[in-house]
Design an enzyme around this catalytic site. Structure first.
Site, short mmCIF file in Angstrom:
data_model
loop_
_atom_site.label_atom_id
_atom_site.label_comp_id
_atom_site.label_asym_id
_atom_site.label_seq_id
_atom_site.Cartn_x
_atom_site.Cartn_y
_atom_site.Cartn_z
N CYS A 112 0.81 -1.21 0.00
CA CYS A 112 0.00 0.00 0.00
C CYS A 112 0.85 1.27 0.00
O CYS A 112 1.38 1.63 -1.06
CB CYS A 112 -1.00 -0.04 1.15
N HIS A 220 -3.83 -4.95 0.52
CA HIS A 220 -3.33 -5.37 1.82
C HIS A 220 -3.40 -6.88 1.97
O HIS A 220 -4.33 -7.42 2.60
CB HIS A 220 -4.14 -4.68 2.93
N GLU A 222 -1.57 -8.66 3.86
CA GLU A 222 -1.28 -9.07 5.24
C GLU A 222 -2.54 -9.34 6.04
O GLU A 222 -2.55 -10.18 6.95
CB GLU A 222 -0.42 -8.01 5.92
N1 LIG Z 1 -1.76 6.78 2.87
C1 LIG Z 1 -1.70 6.18 1.58
C2 LIG Z 1 -1.44 4.68 1.71
C3 LIG Z 1 -2.66 4.00 2.24
C4 LIG Z 1 -2.37 2.87 3.18
O1 LIG Z 1 -1.26 2.38 3.38
N2 LIG Z 1 -3.46 2.47 3.81
C5 LIG Z 1 -3.39 1.56 4.88
C6 LIG Z 1 -3.82 2.27 6.11
C7 LIG Z 1 -5.03 1.61 6.69
C8 LIG Z 1 -4.87 1.51 8.17
O2 LIG Z 1 -3.81 1.02 8.63
O3 LIG Z 1 -5.77 1.96 8.88
C9 LIG Z 1 -2.96 6.40 0.78
O4 LIG Z 1 -3.97 6.82 1.40
O5 LIG Z 1 -2.95 6.18 -0.42
#
Ligand SMILES: N[C@@H](CCC(=O)NCCCC(=O)O)C(=O)O
Length: 252
Positions: A112, A220, A222
């Site tokens: 991500c 995601h 994971e």
């Molecule tokens: N901030 C970036 C990447 C998005 C991201 O990694 N989302 C995962 C976060 C979800 C969480 O852990 O709550 C974007 O918005 O593109």
């Protein structure tokens, strides 16, 4: 032989009136349970740390997701408040670590925010608020629900024939989750697009001519790595690469 170890760069977080360097359980738990790798969480302290000295001691690198965004200043744009929240400490740690991991041939899995960091680290650009672009769907997390609902698998992506991911997941359509508002705009030189969403959003890339596993995904894997085949296969493939890296590093 003990389990291999991966470097996981932390987020900078502020709570209880102080700064923490943190990584989320969902990433390091999937790495341990499905990829079979232990994690060294790397503080987001940038060049105050000797990244090579750290990479000497690990068998792979995993760049996690995060709600923060890569600073547009790192890909030639002027940051605006709406592009945040930012995490400059993380940016200053992940971008050089990504470049060195690729140069050294360490297995690299970018998730991500991680695929966005990979693209910027190699000279590409991002777009903020991808859902505001003509013809694009809303890739942001669902507006409500518990964490399982936020990470629900709900979006098709198409994996290209002959791609690195096709060798792991098969070419064609797979279903993934989606929680992002930034996305790859100009693909960095040296990266190959591996998967796209129906609206053309880049969903996965790999490093061209990489010495080892070097993949970034916008979704995601994971979160459902223990129960969803597509998620599990990606983490298992990363684990195989990390174990091979460990064997090479520790060979007499
Ligand atoms: N901030 C970036 C990447 C998005 C991201 O990694 N989302 C995962 C976060 C979800 C969480 O852990 O709550 C974007 O918005 O593109």
């Amino acid at each position: 032989m003990s389990k291999p170890i991966i470097a996981v760069p932390a987020d900078t977080r502020f709570f209880q009136n102080t700064t923490w360097h943190a990584a989320q359980q969902q990433y390091i738990g999937a790495a341990l349970d499905v990829a079979g790798a232990m994690s060294f969480i790397i503080p987001a302290l940038g060049d105050a740390q000797d990244i090579d000295a750290m990479l000497d001691r690990v068998d792979g690198v995993m760049i996690t997701g995060s709600r923060s965004n890569v600073s547009p200043a790192l890909y030639g744009k002027t940051p605006e408040e709406r592009d945040g929240p930012f995490d400059p400490g993380r940016d200053a740690t992940t971008l050089p670590m990504i470049r060195r991991a690729i140069e050294r041939g360490l297995p690299l899995l970018c998730i991500c925010r991680g695929i966005q960091e990979l693209n910027v680290a190699l000279g590409g650009t991002l777009v903020s608020e991808v859902q505001e672009l003509d013809g694009r769907i809303d890739h942001r997390q669902p507006p409500e629900g518990d964490r399982d609902a936020l990470f629900v698998i709900r979006q098709p992506v198409h994996i290209g024939e002959g791609s690195c991911l096709a060798g792991i997941l098969g070419a064609g359509e797979v279903q993934v989750n989606s929680l992002h508002r930034q996305a790859i705009s100009d693909v960095a030189p040296g990266l190959a697009v591996e998967a796209i969403a129906p609206d053309g959003t880049v969903e996965a890339v790999s490093v061209i001519d990489a010495k080892n596993f070097a993949v970034g995904v916008q979704w995601h894997p994971e979160y459902w790595a223990r129960t969803d085949d597509t998620s599990r296969k990606l983490f298992e493939a990363f684990g195989e690469a990390v174990r091979a890296s460990q064997a090479a590093r520790t060979a007499p």
